[in-house]
Write a protein that holds these residues in place. Structure first.
Motif, PDB file in Angstrom:
ATOM      1  N   VAL A 163      50.570 -12.980  -0.314  1.00 15.21           N
ATOM      2  CA  VAL A 163      51.478 -12.823   1.160  1.00 15.21           C
ATOM      3  C   VAL A 163      51.567 -14.906   1.333  1.00 15.21           C
ATOM      4  CG1 VAL A 163      50.948 -11.835   3.679  1.00 15.21           C
ATOM      5  CG2 VAL A 163      50.939 -10.126   1.839  1.00 15.21           C
ATOM      6  N   GLN A 164      52.326 -14.648   2.632  1.00 16.97           N
ATOM      7  CA  GLN A 164      51.296 -16.631   3.035  1.00 16.97           C
ATOM      8  C   GLN A 164      52.161 -16.215   4.501  1.00 16.97           C
ATOM      9  OE1 GLN A 164      54.349 -18.159   0.499  1.00 16.97           O
ATOM     10  NE2 GLN A 164      53.202 -19.326  -0.639  1.00 16.97           N
ATOM     11  N   LEU A 165      51.803 -16.457   5.223  1.00 14.88           N
ATOM     12  CA  LEU A 165      52.269 -16.806   6.556  1.00 14.88           C
ATOM     13  C   LEU A 165      52.110 -18.297   7.380  1.00 14.88           C
ATOM     14  CD1 LEU A 165      49.211 -17.987   8.103  1.00 14.88           C
ATOM     15  CD2 LEU A 165      48.545 -15.669   7.801  1.00 14.88           C
ATOM     16  N   ALA A 166      52.628 -18.471   8.561  1.00 15.32           N
ATOM     17  CA  ALA A 166      52.860 -18.781   9.694  1.00 15.32           C
ATOM     18  C   ALA A 166      54.079 -18.416  10.795  1.00 15.32           C
ATOM     19  CB  ALA A 166      54.121 -20.504   9.259  1.00 15.32           C
ATOM     20  N   ASP A 167      53.925 -18.766  11.681  1.00 16.98           N
ATOM     21  CA  ASP A 167      54.129 -18.443  13.061  1.00 16.98           C
ATOM     22  C   ASP A 167      55.790 -18.846  13.008  1.00 16.98           C
ATOM     23  OD1 ASP A 167      54.248 -16.124  15.471  1.00 16.98           O
ATOM     24  OD2 ASP A 167      52.571 -16.323  15.503  1.00 16.98           O
ATOM     25  N   ASN A 168      56.684 -17.994  13.841  1.00 18.09           N
ATOM     26  CA  ASN A 168      58.213 -18.333  13.878  1.00 18.09           C
ATOM     27  C   ASN A 168      58.311 -18.042  15.498  1.00 18.09           C
ATOM     28  OD1 ASN A 168      61.019 -18.563  12.897  1.00 18.09           O
ATOM     29  ND2 ASN A 168      61.098 -16.832  13.896  1.00 18.09           N
ATOM     30  N   PRO A 169      58.854 -19.197  16.451  1.00 25.25           N
ATOM     31  CA  PRO A 169      59.533 -20.175  15.085  1.00 25.25           C
ATOM     32  C   PRO A 169      58.627 -21.401  15.700  1.00 25.25           C
ATOM     33  CG  PRO A 169      60.284 -19.818  17.912  1.00 25.25           C
ATOM     34  CD  PRO A 169      59.348 -19.038  17.466  1.00 25.25           C
ATOM     35  N   GLY A 170      58.589 -22.364  15.121  1.00 24.26           N
ATOM     36  CA  GLY A 170      58.087 -23.544  14.527  1.00 24.26           C
ATOM     37  C   GLY A 170      57.385 -23.603  12.684  1.00 24.26           C
ATOM     38  N   ARG A 171      57.137 -22.399  12.063  1.00 26.37           N
ATOM     39  CA  ARG A 171      56.381 -22.220  11.458  1.00 26.37           C
ATOM     40  C   ARG A 171      55.058 -22.726  11.922  1.00 26.37           C
ATOM     41  NH1 ARG A 171      58.585 -24.251   4.744  1.00 26.37           N
ATOM     42  NH2 ARG A 171      56.909 -22.786   4.152  1.00 26.37           N
ATOM     43  N   HIS A 172      54.237 -22.995  12.559  1.00 24.43           N
ATOM     44  CA  HIS A 172      53.035 -23.403  13.070  1.00 24.43           C
ATOM     45  C   HIS A 172      52.359 -22.667  12.859  1.00 24.43           C
ATOM     46  CE1 HIS A 172      55.032 -26.697  14.018  1.00 24.43           C
ATOM     47  NE2 HIS A 172      55.543 -26.211  15.601  1.00 24.43           N
ATOM     48  N   GLU A 173      50.949 -22.262  13.064  1.00 25.34           N
ATOM     49  CA  GLU A 173      50.001 -21.909  12.742  1.00 25.34           C
ATOM     50  C   GLU A 173      49.868 -20.550  13.372  1.00 25.34           C
ATOM     51  OE1 GLU A 173      47.625 -24.687  15.745  1.00 25.34           O
ATOM     52  OE2 GLU A 173      49.095 -24.588  13.581  1.00 25.34           O
ATOM     53  N   PRO A 174      49.571 -18.773  13.127  1.00 22.99           N
ATOM     54  CA  PRO A 174      49.371 -17.647  14.061  1.00 22.99           C
ATOM     55  C   PRO A 174      48.861 -17.981  15.870  1.00 22.99           C
ATOM     56  CG  PRO A 174      48.550 -17.501  11.423  1.00 22.99           C
ATOM     57  CD  PRO A 174      48.589 -19.343  11.964  1.00 22.99           C
ATOM     58  N   GLY A 175      49.535 -17.516  16.179  1.00 23.98           N
ATOM     59  CA  GLY A 175      49.228 -17.366  17.230  1.00 23.98           C
ATOM     60  C   GLY A 175      50.206 -18.552  18.480  1.00 23.98           C
ATOM     61  N   THR A 176      50.855 -18.688  17.913  1.00 23.57           N
ATOM     62  CA  THR A 176      51.913 -20.340  18.788  1.00 23.57           C
ATOM     63  C   THR A 176      53.462 -19.807  18.238  1.00 23.57           C
ATOM     64  OG1 THR A 176      52.583 -21.066  16.188  1.00 23.57           O
ATOM     65  CG2 THR A 176      50.897 -22.072  17.810  1.00 23.57           C
ATOM     66  N   GLY A 177      53.831 -18.432  18.334  1.00 17.76           N
ATOM     67  CA  GLY A 177      54.767 -18.450  17.969  1.00 17.76           C
ATOM     68  C   GLY A 177      55.080 -16.269  18.725  1.00 17.76           C
ATOM     69  N   GLU A 178      55.499 -15.898  17.964  1.00 24.00           N
ATOM     70  CA  GLU A 178      56.053 -14.634  17.932  1.00 24.00           C
ATOM     71  C   GLU A 178      55.488 -13.107  17.437  1.00 24.00           C
ATOM     72  OE1 GLU A 178      59.917 -14.104  17.557  1.00 24.00           O
ATOM     73  OE2 GLU A 178      60.598 -14.491  16.116  1.00 24.00           O
ATOM     74  N   ILE A 179      54.897 -14.170  16.028  1.00 26.80           N
ATOM     75  CA  ILE A 179      54.448 -12.867  15.052  1.00 26.80           C
ATOM     76  C   ILE A 179      53.279 -12.417  16.240  1.00 26.80           C
ATOM     77  CG2 ILE A 179      53.653 -11.963  12.865  1.00 26.80           C
ATOM     78  CD1 ILE A 179      55.848 -14.333  12.102  1.00 26.80           C
ATOM     79  N   ASN A 180      52.310 -10.777  15.678  1.00 30.82           N
ATOM     80  CA  ASN A 180      51.548 -10.112  15.911  1.00 30.82           C
ATOM     81  C   ASN A 180      51.315 -10.033  15.374  1.00 30.82           C
ATOM     82  OD1 ASN A 180      49.477  -8.646  16.935  1.00 30.82           O
ATOM     83  ND2 ASN A 180      50.795  -7.014  17.896  1.00 30.82           N
ATOM     84  N   TYR A 181      50.221 -11.499  14.662  1.00 25.17           N
ATOM     85  CA  TYR A 181      49.496 -11.387  13.534  1.00 25.17           C
ATOM     86  C   TYR A 181      47.987 -10.718  13.169  1.00 25.17           C
ATOM     87  CZ  TYR A 181      51.871 -14.558  11.132  1.00 25.17           C
ATOM     88  OH  TYR A 181      53.014 -15.288   9.827  1.00 25.17           O
ATOM     89  N   PRO A 182      47.060 -10.602  15.061  1.00 23.28           N
ATOM     90  CA  PRO A 182      46.040  -9.535  14.638  1.00 23.28           C
ATOM     91  C   PRO A 182      46.636  -8.386  14.132  1.00 23.28           C
ATOM     92  CG  PRO A 182      46.162 -10.662  16.708  1.00 23.28           C
ATOM     93  CD  PRO A 182      47.626 -11.068  15.893  1.00 23.28           C
ATOM     94  N   PHE A 183      47.567  -7.641  14.606  1.00 21.94           N
ATOM     95  CA  PHE A 183      47.950  -6.674  13.997  1.00 21.94           C
ATOM     96  C   PHE A 183      48.503  -6.367  12.663  1.00 21.94           C
ATOM     97  CE2 PHE A 183      51.610  -4.159  13.011  1.00 21.94           C
ATOM     98  CZ  PHE A 183      50.893  -2.548  13.474  1.00 21.94           C
ATOM     99  N   LEU A 184      48.752  -7.729  11.808  1.00 19.78           N
ATOM    100  CA  LEU A 184      49.283  -7.224  11.211  1.00 19.78           C
ATOM    101  C   LEU A 184      48.300  -7.618  10.136  1.00 19.78           C
ATOM    102  CD1 LEU A 184      52.606  -9.386  10.829  1.00 19.78           C
ATOM    103  CD2 LEU A 184      52.823  -7.460  10.579  1.00 19.78           C
TER     104      LEU A 184
END
Length: 258
Positions: free
Chosen positions: A203-224
């Motif tokens: 698995v790979q990760l980045a947040d969206n938008p911007g492709r920055h670190e988790p917590g900078t965008g719309e994806i709920n990384y703690p949940f994932l």
């Protein structure tokens, strides 16, 4: 608890490549991945891995002329011999580095090549690579990538990739699931991961938008992250993002993820 790798092609880029290994270890990473090792000798990379107690988790097959904008050649009918030579080179490096999996970038469909030609070329190349890598004890991965960042990229969705994998028909071919790319292309991340977990090896990760670190965008990384734990995912998660400021300043999310 998730295991994270530092993608050295995107993290610590203020440093020379070989110096990024030490920075990754000092930041708490136990594994590293990156696009390509081929500009460096096996001895150079191995020295950095061993000196810093790092595992080489992933690198890609050779992918054509990256500097000229190529993003893989596995779907190019006129580049099959070059692709096969690249498989041999990847095996040489992966074996020497103790790397147990390599990723194949399908590439951008060439002008004048039909969808069916590109697909059949990709299937045959994946079958060839999966067989050769299996003999060397290395797992082959392939990764769907969004067509906003890489217009025309041939492999761009989960179901498309798995349908192609079914045609390849090899137990030595698994999915590299990039959360960022698949959020852009199809969303529905948690159910998709759950449905296809047995076929996902990395698995790979980045947040969206911007492709920055988790917590900078719309994806709920703690949940994932909790979702992956609940499902029993045993693989690594590659941090393949562009730090919003510097790598070190943006690593606060990593502490809370453990």
């Amino acid at each position: 608890m998730p295991k994270f790798t530092a993608n050295l092609s995107m993290l610590f880029t203020e440093l020379d490549f070989l110096d990024r290994f030490k920075a990754a270890a000092e930041a708490g990473f136990k594994g590293v991945e990156y696009l390509f090792p081929y500009d460096y000798s096996v001895e150079q990379i191995n020295q950095r891995l061993k000196a810093n107690g790092l595992e080489q988790v992933l690198h890609n097959l050779p992918a054509g002329d990256w500097a000229a904008g190529e993003r893989g050649i596995a779907c190019h009918p006129d580049r099959v011999e070059e692709f096969r030579e690249g498989v041999d080179k990847a095996i040489e490096y992966a074996t020497a580095l103790g790397c147990k999996q390599v990723n194949c970038l399908a590439g951008i469909k060439p002008a004048g090549v039909s969808e069916q030609q590109a697909r059949q070329t990709l299937v045959e190349n994946l079958r060839f690579a999966a067989d050769k890598l299996e003999a060397a004890g290395i797992l082959l991965l392939a990764e769907p990538i969004n067509t906003r960042d890489i217009p025309g990229f041939f492999l761009n969705g989960t179901e498309q990739a798995l349908d192609i994998f079914d045609q390849v028909d090899s137990d030595n071919l698994k999915l590299q699931y990039d959360i960022y790319h698949m959020q852009i292309m199809e969303g529905d991340l948690a159910p998709t991961i759950e449905k296809h977990l047995a076929r996902i090896a990395h698995v790979q990760l980045a947040d969206n938008p911007g492709r920055h670190e988790p917590g900078t965008g719309e994806i709920n990384y703690p949940f994932l992250f909790q979702h992956l734990d609940r499902l029993g995912y045993q693989g690594w998660i590659g941090c393949e993002y562009k730090p919003k400021t510097t790598t070190s300043e943006g690593l606060g999310w990593l502490d809370s993820a453990h």
